[in-house]
Design a protein around this motif. Sequence first.
Motif, PDB file in Angstrom:
ATOM      1  N   ALA A 154       6.324  -1.219 -13.836  1.00 17.52           N
ATOM      2  CA  ALA A 154       6.448  -0.541 -15.124  1.00 17.52           C
ATOM      3  C   ALA A 154       5.101  -0.054 -15.643  1.00 17.52           C
ATOM      4  O   ALA A 154       4.930   1.133 -15.917  1.00 17.52           O
ATOM      5  CB  ALA A 154       7.083  -1.480 -16.140  1.00 17.52           C
ATOM      6  N   PHE A 155       4.152  -0.954 -15.747  1.00 18.35           N
ATOM      7  CA  PHE A 155       2.863  -0.613 -16.353  1.00 18.35           C
ATOM      8  C   PHE A 155       1.687  -0.721 -15.390  1.00 18.35           C
ATOM      9  O   PHE A 155       0.684  -0.034 -15.560  1.00 18.35           O
ATOM     10  CB  PHE A 155       2.604  -1.515 -17.569  1.00 18.35           C
ATOM     11  N   THR A 156       1.793  -1.598 -14.427  1.00 17.81           N
ATOM     12  CA  THR A 156       0.702  -1.786 -13.474  1.00 17.81           C
ATOM     13  C   THR A 156       1.247  -1.727 -12.038  1.00 17.81           C
ATOM     14  O   THR A 156       2.430  -1.985 -11.809  1.00 17.81           O
ATOM     15  CB  THR A 156       0.016  -3.151 -13.668  1.00 17.81           C
ATOM     16  N   PRO A 157       0.386  -1.403 -11.076  1.00 14.89           N
ATOM     17  CA  PRO A 157       0.797  -1.394  -9.667  1.00 14.89           C
ATOM     18  C   PRO A 157       0.609  -2.744  -8.986  1.00 14.89           C
ATOM     19  O   PRO A 157       0.761  -2.854  -7.766  1.00 14.89           O
ATOM     20  CB  PRO A 157      -0.128  -0.332  -9.051  1.00 14.89           C
ATOM     21  N   ILE A 158       0.285  -3.764  -9.777  1.00 16.38           N
ATOM     22  CA  ILE A 158      -0.045  -5.072  -9.193  1.00 16.38           C
ATOM     23  C   ILE A 158       1.069  -5.592  -8.298  1.00 16.38           C
ATOM     24  O   ILE A 158       0.836  -6.024  -7.158  1.00 16.38           O
ATOM     25  CB  ILE A 158      -0.353  -6.095 -10.307  1.00 16.38           C
ATOM     26  N   TRP A 159       2.297  -5.581  -8.795  1.00 16.68           N
ATOM     27  CA  TRP A 159       3.409  -6.177  -8.053  1.00 16.68           C
ATOM     28  C   TRP A 159       3.780  -5.333  -6.845  1.00 16.68           C
ATOM     29  O   TRP A 159       4.169  -5.874  -5.807  1.00 16.68           O
ATOM     30  CB  TRP A 159       4.594  -6.388  -8.983  1.00 16.68           C
ATOM     31  N   ASP A 160       3.644  -4.004  -6.952  1.00 13.99           N
ATOM     32  CA  ASP A 160       3.901  -3.142  -5.794  1.00 13.99           C
ATOM     33  C   ASP A 160       2.855  -3.373  -4.716  1.00 13.99           C
ATOM     34  O   ASP A 160       3.167  -3.385  -3.518  1.00 13.99           O
ATOM     35  CB  ASP A 160       3.894  -1.670  -6.229  1.00 13.99           C
ATOM     36  N   ASN A 161       1.611  -3.545  -5.121  1.00 16.58           N
ATOM     37  CA  ASN A 161       0.563  -3.853  -4.153  1.00 16.58           C
ATOM     38  C   ASN A 161       0.813  -5.208  -3.496  1.00 16.58           C
ATOM     39  O   ASN A 161       0.635  -5.371  -2.278  1.00 16.58           O
ATOM     40  CB  ASN A 161      -0.810  -3.870  -4.837  1.00 16.58           C
ATOM     41  N   GLY A 197       4.087  -4.951  -1.216  1.00 14.64           N
ATOM     42  CA  GLY A 197       4.123  -3.883  -0.219  1.00 14.64           C
ATOM     43  C   GLY A 197       5.032  -2.717  -0.543  1.00 14.64           C
ATOM     44  O   GLY A 197       5.537  -2.051   0.381  1.00 14.64           O
ATOM     45  N   THR A 198       5.232  -2.410  -1.824  1.00 11.18           N
ATOM     46  CA  THR A 198       6.098  -1.290  -2.189  1.00 11.18           C
ATOM     47  C   THR A 198       5.315  -0.159  -2.868  1.00 11.18           C
ATOM     48  O   THR A 198       5.915   0.742  -3.458  1.00 11.18           O
ATOM     49  CB  THR A 198       7.222  -1.754  -3.137  1.00 11.18           C
ATOM     50  N   ARG A 199       4.016  -0.186  -2.761  1.00  8.87           N
ATOM     51  CA  ARG A 199       3.181   0.854  -3.376  1.00  8.87           C
ATOM     52  C   ARG A 199       3.187   2.102  -2.508  1.00  8.87           C
ATOM     53  O   ARG A 199       3.050   2.032  -1.280  1.00  8.87           O
ATOM     54  CB  ARG A 199       1.751   0.339  -3.540  1.00  8.87           C
ATOM     55  N   HIS A 200       3.353   3.270  -3.140  1.00  9.07           N
ATOM     56  CA  HIS A 200       3.316   4.533  -2.402  1.00  9.07           C
ATOM     57  C   HIS A 200       1.891   5.038  -2.306  1.00  9.07           C
ATOM     58  O   HIS A 200       1.184   5.137  -3.310  1.00  9.07           O
ATOM     59  CB  HIS A 200       4.166   5.598  -3.092  1.00  9.07           C
ATOM     60  N   VAL A 201       1.473   5.356  -1.101  1.00  9.09           N
ATOM     61  CA  VAL A 201       0.165   5.960  -0.866  1.00  9.09           C
ATOM     62  C   VAL A 201       0.347   7.100   0.122  1.00  9.09           C
ATOM     63  O   VAL A 201       0.896   6.915   1.210  1.00  9.09           O
ATOM     64  CB  VAL A 201      -0.847   4.936  -0.286  1.00  9.09           C
ATOM     65  N   ASN A 202      -0.072   8.304  -0.268  1.00  7.36           N
ATOM     66  CA  ASN A 202       0.033   9.476   0.590  1.00  7.36           C
ATOM     67  C   ASN A 202      -1.365   9.943   0.960  1.00  7.36           C
ATOM     68  O   ASN A 202      -2.057  10.560   0.147  1.00  7.36           O
ATOM     69  CB  ASN A 202       0.796  10.600  -0.120  1.00  7.36           C
ATOM     70  N   PRO A 203      -1.810   9.652   2.185  1.00  7.88           N
ATOM     71  CA  PRO A 203      -3.170  10.024   2.583  1.00  7.88           C
ATOM     72  C   PRO A 203      -3.341  11.524   2.830  1.00  7.88           C
ATOM     73  O   PRO A 203      -4.464  12.012   2.940  1.00  7.88           O
ATOM     74  CB  PRO A 203      -3.377   9.225   3.880  1.00  7.88           C
ATOM     75  N   GLU A 204      -2.230  12.267   2.920  1.00  6.25           N
ATOM     76  CA  GLU A 204      -2.295  13.685   3.264  1.00  6.25           C
ATOM     77  C   GLU A 204      -2.268  14.606   2.050  1.00  6.25           C
ATOM     78  O   GLU A 204      -2.669  15.771   2.144  1.00  6.25           O
ATOM     79  CB  GLU A 204      -1.129  14.041   4.200  1.00  6.25           C
ATOM     80  N   ASP A 226       6.220  -6.481 -17.652  1.00  7.85           N
ATOM     81  CA  ASP A 226       5.759  -5.885 -16.392  1.00  7.85           C
ATOM     82  C   ASP A 226       6.350  -6.622 -15.189  1.00  7.85           C
ATOM     83  O   ASP A 226       6.805  -5.999 -14.224  1.00  7.85           O
ATOM     84  CB  ASP A 226       4.230  -5.921 -16.343  1.00  7.85           C
ATOM     85  N   ILE A 227       6.337  -7.941 -15.249  1.00  9.62           N
ATOM     86  CA  ILE A 227       6.904  -8.748 -14.160  1.00  9.62           C
ATOM     87  C   ILE A 227       8.417  -8.560 -14.077  1.00  9.62           C
ATOM     88  O   ILE A 227       8.973  -8.315 -12.996  1.00  9.62           O
ATOM     89  CB  ILE A 227       6.582 -10.242 -14.370  1.00  9.62           C
ATOM     90  N   PHE A 228       9.084  -8.647 -15.213  1.00  6.58           N
ATOM     91  CA  PHE A 228      10.545  -8.550 -15.243  1.00  6.58           C
ATOM     92  C   PHE A 228      11.026  -7.205 -14.714  1.00  6.58           C
ATOM     93  O   PHE A 228      11.948  -7.141 -13.897  1.00  6.58           O
ATOM     94  CB  PHE A 228      11.043  -8.764 -16.672  1.00  6.58           C
ATOM     95  N   ILE A 229      10.411  -6.118 -15.190  1.00 11.56           N
ATOM     96  CA  ILE A 229      10.879  -4.776 -14.828  1.00 11.56           C
ATOM     97  C   ILE A 229      10.687  -4.494 -13.344  1.00 11.56           C
ATOM     98  O   ILE A 229      11.500  -3.799 -12.731  1.00 11.56           O
ATOM     99  CB  ILE A 229      10.176  -3.714 -15.696  1.00 11.56           C
ATOM    100  N   TYR A 230       9.630  -5.043 -12.749  1.00 11.63           N
ATOM    101  CA  TYR A 230       9.438  -4.807 -11.307  1.00 11.63           C
ATOM    102  C   TYR A 230      10.656  -5.298 -10.522  1.00 11.63           C
ATOM    103  O   TYR A 230      11.217  -4.564  -9.701  1.00 11.63           O
ATOM    104  CB  TYR A 230       8.182  -5.507 -10.802  1.00 11.63           C
ATOM    105  N   PHE A 231      11.073  -6.528 -10.772  1.00 11.30           N
ATOM    106  CA  PHE A 231      12.196  -7.091 -10.017  1.00 11.30           C
ATOM    107  C   PHE A 231      13.532  -6.496 -10.486  1.00 11.30           C
ATOM    108  O   PHE A 231      14.439  -6.300  -9.682  1.00 11.30           O
ATOM    109  CB  PHE A 231      12.197  -8.610 -10.138  1.00 11.30           C
TER     110      PHE A 231
END
Length: 283
Positions: A235-242, A245-252, A133-138
């Motif tokens: 890859a498996f968790t949104p931890i690293w994106d959170n 700051g690379t997590r996608h969030v669409n409020p609309e 999970d860590i490796f794939i994020y980077f």
Amino acid sequence: YQRRVRGRTIHGHMVAMHLIPISANPDMIELISTFTVATVGLTFFLFAVAGLVELTGVEFKQKDWAIHRWSQIKGEMMDSLSNPPAAIFTTMAWSILVRPHTPSADMYPLGSTELPSLGRIVLEVACVFWAADIFIYFEHQLMHTAMFYKSVHKTHHTYHVPSAFAGFANHPLEAVFFTFASLWVQLFVAIHPLSHGIFGVFGATWTILSHDARSYHDKGFHYQHHFYPNRNFGAFTPIWDNLFGTRHVNPEMTYQEEVDAKRKLQSKILQDTEAKISKAKDC
């Protein structure tokens, strides 16, 4: 010097249990035959799981599936064919050249028939999970740089509204990186082949499901990455994106609304393309 392993004498260094079944001193025929069988088996598994996912999807029930969806799936399958041989080659090379110099050589020597305890298997699978999970994020972020995107990663992003078959539709080099993601932790932790295999089945299945529009398992986390390529690298968790700051969030829009909008756009593009081709033929 010599070390004795379960009644065998191995020259030079300990020999660990191989991740793919091969003998202590395999000849070229054994290596080629093992590589071929493992590659065919992995290809069958990936296509079988992806096929099952596709056959249970909403798109398969639509009348124009054979016209629009099937042509895309054929492209995804063709782009996936280089993945299994690259993954098997990387795993075999690691098993023969690197694994004998890792903690696995001492804990799981070649010839050992004892299985680790259930608790140990869970621990090892967890270690591989977090390492990958860590490796794939980077690694994924690296694939989106100018150096790698056009020459390597663009193959995977050819499919803006992917099917389950797109999970492994990528460049062979990326298949090598993905495989290494679950191997590097063995430099520090002894991993039994069974634990590695369990994670392999889990990781492959997860990747296939992540390219199905339903994405119940991750709520569209990776599927959205195909809509917004600079977001959701995990890859498996949104931890690293959170965290970075690379997590996608669409409020609309909800995730399903995003999928529907992309499908409509893709359908319109296909219709416009077909109309242009038809007009050109008439002329």
